[in-house]
Design a protein around this motif. Structure first.
Motif, PDB file in Angstrom:
ATOM      1  N   HIS A  25      14.606 -53.670  -1.570  1.00  0.00           N
ATOM      2  CA  HIS A  25      14.292 -53.316  -0.179  1.00  0.00           C
ATOM      3  C   HIS A  25      12.796 -53.105  -0.011  1.00  0.00           C
ATOM      4  CE1 HIS A  25      14.556 -51.465   3.765  1.00  0.00           C
ATOM      5  NE2 HIS A  25      13.817 -50.460   3.305  1.00  0.00           N
ATOM      6  N   ALA A  26      12.158 -52.454  -0.984  1.00  0.00           N
ATOM      7  CA  ALA A  26      10.716 -52.204  -0.904  1.00  0.00           C
ATOM      8  C   ALA A  26       9.933 -53.503  -0.874  1.00  0.00           C
ATOM      9  CB  ALA A  26      10.270 -51.342  -2.086  1.00  0.00           C
ATOM     10  N   ASP A  27      10.334 -54.472  -1.663  1.00  0.00           N
ATOM     11  CA  ASP A  27       9.633 -55.754  -1.694  1.00  0.00           C
ATOM     12  C   ASP A  27       9.847 -56.518  -0.402  1.00  0.00           C
ATOM     13  OD1 ASP A  27       8.841 -58.570  -3.106  1.00  0.00           O
ATOM     14  OD2 ASP A  27       8.248 -56.862  -4.354  1.00  0.00           O
ATOM     15  N   ARG A  28      11.050 -56.462   0.153  1.00  0.00           N
ATOM     16  CA  ARG A  28      11.321 -57.166   1.410  1.00  0.00           C
ATOM     17  C   ARG A  28      10.585 -56.524   2.583  1.00  0.00           C
ATOM     18  NH1 ARG A  28      16.670 -57.004  -0.539  1.00  0.00           N
ATOM     19  NH2 ARG A  28      17.110 -55.309   0.924  1.00  0.00           N
ATOM     20  N   ALA A  29      10.352 -55.207   2.482  1.00  0.00           N
ATOM     21  CA  ALA A  29       9.695 -54.490   3.575  1.00  0.00           C
ATOM     22  C   ALA A  29       8.234 -54.866   3.715  1.00  0.00           C
ATOM     23  CB  ALA A  29       9.817 -52.979   3.354  1.00  0.00           C
ATOM     24  N   VAL A  48       3.802 -52.327  -9.069  1.00  0.00           N
ATOM     25  CA  VAL A  48       3.535 -50.923  -9.399  1.00  0.00           C
ATOM     26  C   VAL A  48       3.685 -50.131  -8.111  1.00  0.00           C
ATOM     27  CG1 VAL A  48       1.885 -49.259 -10.328  1.00  0.00           C
ATOM     28  CG2 VAL A  48       1.893 -51.607 -11.186  1.00  0.00           C
ATOM     29  N   ALA A  49       4.318 -48.963  -8.199  1.00  0.00           N
ATOM     30  CA  ALA A  49       4.534 -48.163  -6.988  1.00  0.00           C
ATOM     31  C   ALA A  49       4.819 -46.715  -7.364  1.00  0.00           C
ATOM     32  CB  ALA A  49       5.701 -48.737  -6.186  1.00  0.00           C
ATOM     33  N   LEU A  50       4.811 -45.879  -6.348  1.00  0.00           N
ATOM     34  CA  LEU A  50       5.193 -44.478  -6.512  1.00  0.00           C
ATOM     35  C   LEU A  50       6.637 -44.328  -6.059  1.00  0.00           C
ATOM     36  CD1 LEU A  50       4.537 -41.446  -7.018  1.00  0.00           C
ATOM     37  CD2 LEU A  50       3.806 -41.333  -4.616  1.00  0.00           C
ATOM     38  N   LEU A  51       7.483 -43.859  -6.971  1.00  0.00           N
ATOM     39  CA  LEU A  51       8.860 -43.536  -6.624  1.00  0.00           C
ATOM     40  C   LEU A  51       8.898 -42.074  -6.190  1.00  0.00           C
ATOM     41  CD1 LEU A  51      11.976 -43.971  -6.628  1.00  0.00           C
ATOM     42  CD2 LEU A  51      11.930 -43.277  -9.045  1.00  0.00           C
ATOM     43  N   THR A  52       9.333 -41.814  -4.954  1.00  0.00           N
ATOM     44  CA  THR A  52       9.418 -40.437  -4.463  1.00  0.00           C
ATOM     45  C   THR A  52      10.875 -40.064  -4.211  1.00  0.00           C
ATOM     46  OG1 THR A  52       9.237 -40.988  -2.107  1.00  0.00           O
ATOM     47  CG2 THR A  52       7.184 -40.692  -3.350  1.00  0.00           C
ATOM     48  N   MET A  53      11.150 -38.782  -4.272  1.00  0.00           N
ATOM     49  CA  MET A  53      12.516 -38.292  -4.091  1.00  0.00           C
ATOM     50  C   MET A  53      12.475 -36.792  -3.807  1.00  0.00           C
ATOM     51  SD  MET A  53      13.259 -39.125  -8.050  1.00  0.00           S
ATOM     52  CE  MET A  53      11.971 -38.718  -9.246  1.00  0.00           C
ATOM     53  N   THR A  54      13.600 -36.244  -3.416  1.00  0.00           N
ATOM     54  CA  THR A  54      13.740 -34.812  -3.172  1.00  0.00           C
ATOM     55  C   THR A  54      14.645 -34.222  -4.241  1.00  0.00           C
ATOM     56  OG1 THR A  54      13.491 -35.097  -0.782  1.00  0.00           O
ATOM     57  CG2 THR A  54      14.515 -33.057  -1.538  1.00  0.00           C
ATOM     58  N   SER A  55      14.188 -33.145  -4.873  1.00  0.00           N
ATOM     59  CA  SER A  55      15.008 -32.489  -5.890  1.00  0.00           C
ATOM     60  C   SER A  55      15.766 -31.320  -5.268  1.00  0.00           C
ATOM     61  CB  SER A  55      14.134 -31.984  -7.041  1.00  0.00           C
ATOM     62  OG  SER A  55      13.264 -30.964  -6.598  1.00  0.00           O
ATOM     63  N   PHE A  68      18.629 -35.464  -7.585  1.00  0.00           N
ATOM     64  CA  PHE A  68      17.565 -36.112  -6.830  1.00  0.00           C
ATOM     65  C   PHE A  68      18.162 -36.996  -5.743  1.00  0.00           C
ATOM     66  CE2 PHE A  68      15.915 -35.169 -11.038  1.00  0.00           C
ATOM     67  CZ  PHE A  68      14.680 -34.599 -10.764  1.00  0.00           C
ATOM     68  N   THR A  69      17.660 -36.834  -4.532  1.00  0.00           N
ATOM     69  CA  THR A  69      18.166 -37.609  -3.391  1.00  0.00           C
ATOM     70  C   THR A  69      16.993 -38.154  -2.575  1.00  0.00           C
ATOM     71  OG1 THR A  69      18.244 -35.625  -2.003  1.00  0.00           O
ATOM     72  CG2 THR A  69      20.243 -36.193  -3.228  1.00  0.00           C
ATOM     73  N   ASP A  70      17.317 -38.894  -1.502  1.00  0.00           N
ATOM     74  CA  ASP A  70      16.322 -39.390  -0.538  1.00  0.00           C
ATOM     75  C   ASP A  70      15.201 -40.172  -1.225  1.00  0.00           C
ATOM     76  OD1 ASP A  70      17.782 -37.994   1.378  1.00  0.00           O
ATOM     77  OD2 ASP A  70      16.577 -36.188   1.110  1.00  0.00           O
ATOM     78  N   HIS A  71      15.549 -41.130  -2.042  1.00  0.00           N
ATOM     79  CA  HIS A  71      14.550 -41.902  -2.781  1.00  0.00           C
ATOM     80  C   HIS A  71      13.783 -42.865  -1.866  1.00  0.00           C
ATOM     81  CE1 HIS A  71      17.806 -40.766  -5.551  1.00  0.00           C
ATOM     82  NE2 HIS A  71      16.857 -40.667  -6.469  1.00  0.00           N
ATOM     83  N   ASN A  72      12.526 -43.110  -2.242  1.00  0.00           N
ATOM     84  CA  ASN A  72      11.708 -44.050  -1.484  1.00  0.00           C
ATOM     85  C   ASN A  72      10.635 -44.641  -2.398  1.00  0.00           C
ATOM     86  OD1 ASN A  72      10.926 -45.524   0.741  1.00  0.00           O
ATOM     87  ND2 ASN A  72       9.671 -43.900   1.620  1.00  0.00           N
ATOM     88  N   ILE A  73      10.111 -45.786  -2.005  1.00  0.00           N
ATOM     89  CA  ILE A  73       9.028 -46.447  -2.735  1.00  0.00           C
ATOM     90  C   ILE A  73       7.783 -46.451  -1.853  1.00  0.00           C
ATOM     91  CG2 ILE A  73       8.209 -48.637  -3.681  1.00  0.00           C
ATOM     92  CD1 ILE A  73      10.248 -47.377  -5.462  1.00  0.00           C
ATOM     93  N   VAL A  74       6.660 -45.976  -2.389  1.00  0.00           N
ATOM     94  CA  VAL A  74       5.406 -45.861  -1.634  1.00  0.00           C
ATOM     95  C   VAL A  74       4.280 -46.518  -2.426  1.00  0.00           C
ATOM     96  CG1 VAL A  74       3.793 -44.273  -0.510  1.00  0.00           C
ATOM     97  CG2 VAL A  74       6.207 -43.647  -0.717  1.00  0.00           C
ATOM     98  N   GLY A  75       3.355 -47.130  -1.721  1.00  0.00           N
ATOM     99  CA  GLY A  75       2.176 -47.707  -2.391  1.00  0.00           C
ATOM    100  C   GLY A  75       2.500 -48.892  -3.271  1.00  0.00           C
ATOM    101  N   LEU A  76       3.437 -49.719  -2.849  1.00  0.00           N
ATOM    102  CA  LEU A  76       3.824 -50.890  -3.642  1.00  0.00           C
ATOM    103  C   LEU A  76       2.674 -51.887  -3.711  1.00  0.00           C
ATOM    104  CD1 LEU A  76       6.190 -52.292  -5.131  1.00  0.00           C
ATOM    105  CD2 LEU A  76       6.774 -53.376  -2.954  1.00  0.00           C
ATOM    106  N   ALA A  77       2.315 -52.307  -4.919  1.00  0.00           N
ATOM    107  CA  ALA A  77       1.211 -53.243  -5.120  1.00  0.00           C
ATOM    108  C   ALA A  77       1.465 -54.055  -6.384  1.00  0.00           C
ATOM    109  CB  ALA A  77      -0.114 -52.492  -5.226  1.00  0.00           C
ATOM    110  N   THR A  78       0.545 -54.974  -6.660  1.00  0.00           N
ATOM    111  CA  THR A  78       0.713 -55.845  -7.824  1.00  0.00           C
ATOM    112  C   THR A  78       0.023 -55.309  -9.075  1.00  0.00           C
ATOM    113  OG1 THR A  78      -1.206 -57.133  -7.101  1.00  0.00           O
ATOM    114  CG2 THR A  78       0.965 -57.914  -6.402  1.00  0.00           C
TER     115      THR A  78
END
Length: 324
Positions: free
Chosen positions: A102-106, A118-125, A151-161
């Motif tokens: 999903h992150a790549d398609r976005a 490379v990216a930052l995986l974020t989540m809520t603990s 851990f819930t509500d995962h997201n990908i931020v700062g996706l790059a090569t």
């Protein structure tokens, strides 16, 4: 000077101003911050120079935060669950793969080349207490209280090569968070002055209702006889005095663009009060139960905890993988 000559001179000056500011990263950043927080800040003479120092502090803070993020964790295709942190963060590898896809398609089409990511995986603990069987020394204890981390509500931020590009994107994202938080703080301060003035008008109306001030006779229609009337009048008068004092203080600090710029300078000079980071290390068993028993099979995981003011907290770790 004729109006035509004046118009030509103004046009030339505008062009020169645009020439000097065009393409300068520092000015572009200042323009972004001012337009986001309050465009009227640009009316204050010397606003660019006054914001340079605070924004430099914010940039250094953003770089320091991103530099502290653990990772990247290098993932192998179809073996994401081999990493202890990701195994703890996700109940199944399919969910994680869906997140990456999903992150790549976005990303806009063609924005990312190649397959390296490379990216930052974020989540809520979320910590929860459960009761179950637990070994303590040589004894088995039933109904023992245990703390679990989910851990819930995962997201990908700062996706790059590349790692460098991802960190640059995260630094920019961090600066945007600080800027938007500053805009909200300034808005709250200005709203307080509006609220105080509304309170003053309400107290004045109440004062008339209780028989004080010019034209107070109509108050008798709505306010019945009350032996405590004098006491209530005095309370209203005291509240009016206190409110007017608060309005005077707030007006001197937050009524003009000059005041607003001073407030923004102070907020941006302390970005650590807005966004902070700390590293967290936990020892979790296969059920995500926290344990300090050295004999129990468990994994140590380390991630960053980001805190936005006193309102929001998220966990994160850098990851690197190959996208097919």
């Amino acid at each position: 000077m004729t109006s035509n000559e004046s118009s030509v001179l103004k046009s030339v000056l505008n062009r020169l101003g645009g020439f000097f500011h065009a393409g300068e990263p520092e000015n572009e950043l200042i323009d972004y911050v001012v337009n986001t927080i309050e465009p009227k800040l640009s009316r204050v003479r010397g606003y660019r120079k006054r914001l340079q120092g605070p924004l430099q502090i914010c940039q250094e803070h953003s770089r320091a935060i991103v530099a502290k993020i653990p990772g990247p964790i290098y993932l192998k295709q179809n073996e994401y669950s081999d990493d202890p942190l990701l195994n703890a963060a996700f109940s199944g590898s399919d969910r994680f793969r869906d997140l990456l896809d999903h992150a790549d398609r976005a990303k806009s089409q063609g924005a990312l080349s190649g397959t390296e990511r490379v990216a930052l995986l974020t989540m809520t603990s979320k910590e929860k207490t459960i009761f179950g069987t637990k070994k303590q020394g040589q004894m088995i204890v039933g109904d023992a209280a245990m703390r679990t981390i989910n851990f819930t509500d995962h997201n990908i931020v700062g996706l790059a090569t590349t790692l460098e590009k991802s960190r640059k994107a995260l630094e920019k994202y961090t600066l945007e968070i600080i800027t938007e938080a500053t805009a909200r703080q300034l808005s709250e301060i200005r709203t307080k002055l509006v609220d105080l003035r509304q309170r003053k008008e309400w107290l004045r109306a109440m004062e008339k209702m209780f028989g004080a001030g010019q034209g107070s006779g109509m108050g008798c229609v709505f306010v019945p006889f009350d032996p405590e009337k004098q006491k209530k009048q005095e309370q209203i008068e005291q509240m009016l005095v206190e409110t007017e004092s608060e309005i005077a203080a707030a007006s001197s600090e937050s009524e003009t663009p000059e005041n607003w710029l001073t407030i923004v300078e102070n907020i941006l000079s302390r970005p650590e009060d807005i966004l902070s980071i700390r590293l967290v290390s936990l020892r979790l068993n296969w059920c995500n139960v926290l344990t300090d028993d050295p004999d129990e099979k468990a994994n140590n995981i380390t991630f960053a905890t980001f805190t936005l003011g006193d309102e929001m907290q998220r966990e994160g770790v850098l990851i690197a993988y190959e996208h097919k």
